[in-house]
Design a protein around this motif. Structure first.
Motif, PDB file in Angstrom:
ATOM      1  N   GLU A   1      65.301  85.392  -4.895  1.00  0.00           N
ATOM      2  CA  GLU A   1      65.337  86.507  -5.825  1.00  0.00           C
ATOM      3  C   GLU A   1      64.302  87.557  -5.418  1.00  0.00           C
ATOM      4  N   PRO A   2      64.699  88.829  -5.403  1.00  0.00           N
ATOM      5  CA  PRO A   2      63.750  89.883  -5.040  1.00  0.00           C
ATOM      6  C   PRO A   2      62.539  89.884  -5.967  1.00  0.00           C
ATOM      7  N   LEU A   3      61.385  90.077  -5.401  1.00  0.00           N
ATOM      8  CA  LEU A   3      60.121  90.191  -6.125  1.00  0.00           C
ATOM      9  C   LEU A   3      59.645  88.891  -6.767  1.00  0.00           C
ATOM     10  N   SER A   4      60.373  87.790  -6.540  1.00  0.00           N
ATOM     11  CA  SER A   4      59.934  86.511  -7.096  1.00  0.00           C
ATOM     12  C   SER A   4      58.884  85.880  -6.193  1.00  0.00           C
ATOM     13  N   SER A   5      57.931  85.162  -6.792  1.00  0.00           N
ATOM     14  CA  SER A   5      56.920  84.451  -6.010  1.00  0.00           C
ATOM     15  C   SER A   5      57.410  83.087  -5.523  1.00  0.00           C
ATOM     16  N   LEU A   6      58.607  82.695  -5.964  1.00  0.00           N
ATOM     17  CA  LEU A   6      59.146  81.392  -5.578  1.00  0.00           C
ATOM     18  C   LEU A   6      59.504  81.361  -4.095  1.00  0.00           C
ATOM     19  N   LEU A   7      59.154  80.272  -3.426  1.00  0.00           N
ATOM     20  CA  LEU A   7      59.558  80.035  -2.037  1.00  0.00           C
ATOM     21  C   LEU A   7      60.812  79.183  -2.074  1.00  0.00           C
ATOM     22  N   PRO A   8      61.997  79.773  -1.923  1.00  0.00           N
ATOM     23  CA  PRO A   8      63.244  79.040  -2.186  1.00  0.00           C
ATOM     24  C   PRO A   8      63.480  77.910  -1.189  1.00  0.00           C
ATOM     25  N   LEU A   9      64.088  76.845  -1.691  1.00  0.00           N
ATOM     26  CA  LEU A   9      64.407  75.676  -0.873  1.00  0.00           C
ATOM     27  C   LEU A   9      65.914  75.511  -0.763  1.00  0.00           C
TER      28      LEU A   9
ATOM     29  N   ILE B   1      55.568  75.539  -4.096  1.00  0.00           N
ATOM     30  CA  ILE B   1      56.511  76.543  -3.588  1.00  0.00           C
ATOM     31  C   ILE B   1      56.393  77.877  -4.333  1.00  0.00           C
ATOM     32  N   ARG B   2      55.174  78.370  -4.406  1.00  0.00           N
ATOM     33  CA  ARG B   2      54.900  79.722  -4.874  1.00  0.00           C
ATOM     34  C   ARG B   2      54.067  80.418  -3.808  1.00  0.00           C
ATOM     35  N   SER B   3      54.230  81.721  -3.675  1.00  0.00           N
ATOM     36  CA  SER B   3      53.533  82.454  -2.621  1.00  0.00           C
ATOM     37  C   SER B   3      52.018  82.351  -2.756  1.00  0.00           C
ATOM     38  N   CYS B   4      51.519  82.134  -3.973  1.00  0.00           N
ATOM     39  CA  CYS B   4      50.071  82.008  -4.162  1.00  0.00           C
ATOM     40  C   CYS B   4      49.521  80.734  -3.526  1.00  0.00           C
ATOM     41  N   TYR B   5      50.388  79.791  -3.143  1.00  0.00           N
ATOM     42  CA  TYR B   5      49.947  78.529  -2.549  1.00  0.00           C
ATOM     43  C   TYR B   5      49.971  78.544  -1.021  1.00  0.00           C
ATOM     44  N   LEU B   6      50.372  79.654  -0.428  1.00  0.00           N
ATOM     45  CA  LEU B   6      50.572  79.664   1.021  1.00  0.00           C
ATOM     46  C   LEU B   6      49.292  79.473   1.819  1.00  0.00           C
ATOM     47  N   SER B   7      48.152  79.716   1.205  1.00  0.00           N
ATOM     48  CA  SER B   7      46.897  79.611   1.947  1.00  0.00           C
ATOM     49  C   SER B   7      46.321  78.201   1.966  1.00  0.00           C
ATOM     50  N   ARG B   8      46.995  77.251   1.311  1.00  0.00           N
ATOM     51  CA  ARG B   8      46.452  75.891   1.275  1.00  0.00           C
ATOM     52  C   ARG B   8      47.579  74.862   1.211  1.00  0.00           C
ATOM     53  N   SER B   9      47.222  73.627   1.496  1.00  0.00           N
ATOM     54  CA  SER B   9      48.173  72.528   1.459  1.00  0.00           C
ATOM     55  C   SER B   9      47.587  71.399   0.624  1.00  0.00           C
TER      56      SER B   9
END
Length: 253
Positions: free
Chosen positions: A16-24, A80-88
């Motif tokens: 979805e456009p502008l969503s922070s979700l990282l789709p699976l 799976i949110r863009s705010c989590y991309l910097s960590r695991s």
């Protein structure tokens, strides 16, 4: 426990456009409570219980989802949110692959298919990625109980593994009888409280507790006696875990 699992199942995501979700691309399992998307190491422990229950159909999709994330981002994000991309989170992708390959008719082909993603995640961790995790005493967490039990069994320390499994399984079952909930974590010091402390209200659901308890009871069917199951003194599911001065502030896992 098996009846709770459909509540935690999710269908493939739409971008979805502008969503922070990282789709699976495939269906997956969420932890429960406030955690409404997939999380990295939670997923392994949920898969562990589903496999024990004969629910194999979702495990390959879960592995495919994580391989997709590794291909896109070079690692599995915390969530799976863009705010989590910097960590695991603690890396359990290899354990997930092993779980699926162990039941597959063509084990070698399964491992070969996942090898590029396995190698890329390994490279990510060898670069020294930082994984910070909360460890809020006095709580015990299902993943850590399983890691301890599995490690002790692998090294022949069966007696100690059984004691840990029995104590934790009893704690969970007693709390469930008192509250009707499976929770993210359990107070293992004060047996009058189901849970407490930490950085956010304890969610229930709960994927990894469900999965680990299912596996422990399969390994140790007599771990919880009927007398223990009804003799617990838990009076309430204490959500007393919003520290002073931080009420209402969301905290990432």
């Amino acid at each position: 426990m098996d009846a709770l699992r459909p509540v935690l199942e999710r269908k493939p995501d739409d971008a979805e456009p502008l969503s922070s979700l990282l789709p699976l691309p495939g269906p997956y399992i969420v932890p429960g409570g406030r955690f409404r998307e997939i999380y990295h190491w939670d997923s392994y422990f949920t898969m562990l219980g589903r496999e024990e229950s004969g629910r194999h159909e979702l495990a390959p999709s879960m592995v495919e989802n994580f391989a997709t994330l590794i291909t896109r981002y070079g690692h599995v994000p915390n969530g799976i949110r863009s705010c989590y991309l910097s960590r695991s989170q603690p890396p359990f992708f290899a354990a997930m692959v092993e779980l699926v390959a162990g039941d597959h008719s063509d084990r070698a082909a399964t491992l070969a298919t996942c090898l590029p993603a396995l190698a890329r995640e390994y490279a990510f961790w060898m670069e020294g990625a930082d994984t910070g995790q909360q460890r809020d005493a006095p709580n015990g967490w299902a993943p850590l109980q399983w890691i301890a039990v599995k490690g002790l069994r692998d090294y022949g320390e069966e007696d100690l593994a059984r004691v840990i499994a029995q104590r934790f399984a009893t704690r969970v079952v007693v709390a469930f009888r008192a509250t009707g909930k499976l929770m993210e974590k359990y107070n293992v010091v004060d047996d009058k409280l189901a849970t407490g402390g930490g950085e956010y209200p304890t969610p229930d659901g709960f994927g990894w507790t469900n999965g680990v308890l299912r596996k422990l009871l399969a390994l140790y069917p007599d771990a919880v006696t009927p007398r223990e199951a009804v003799a617990g003194r838990v009076g309430r599911a204490a959500n007393d875990n919003l520290p002073a001065g931080r009420v209402g502030q969301p905290t990432a896992r």
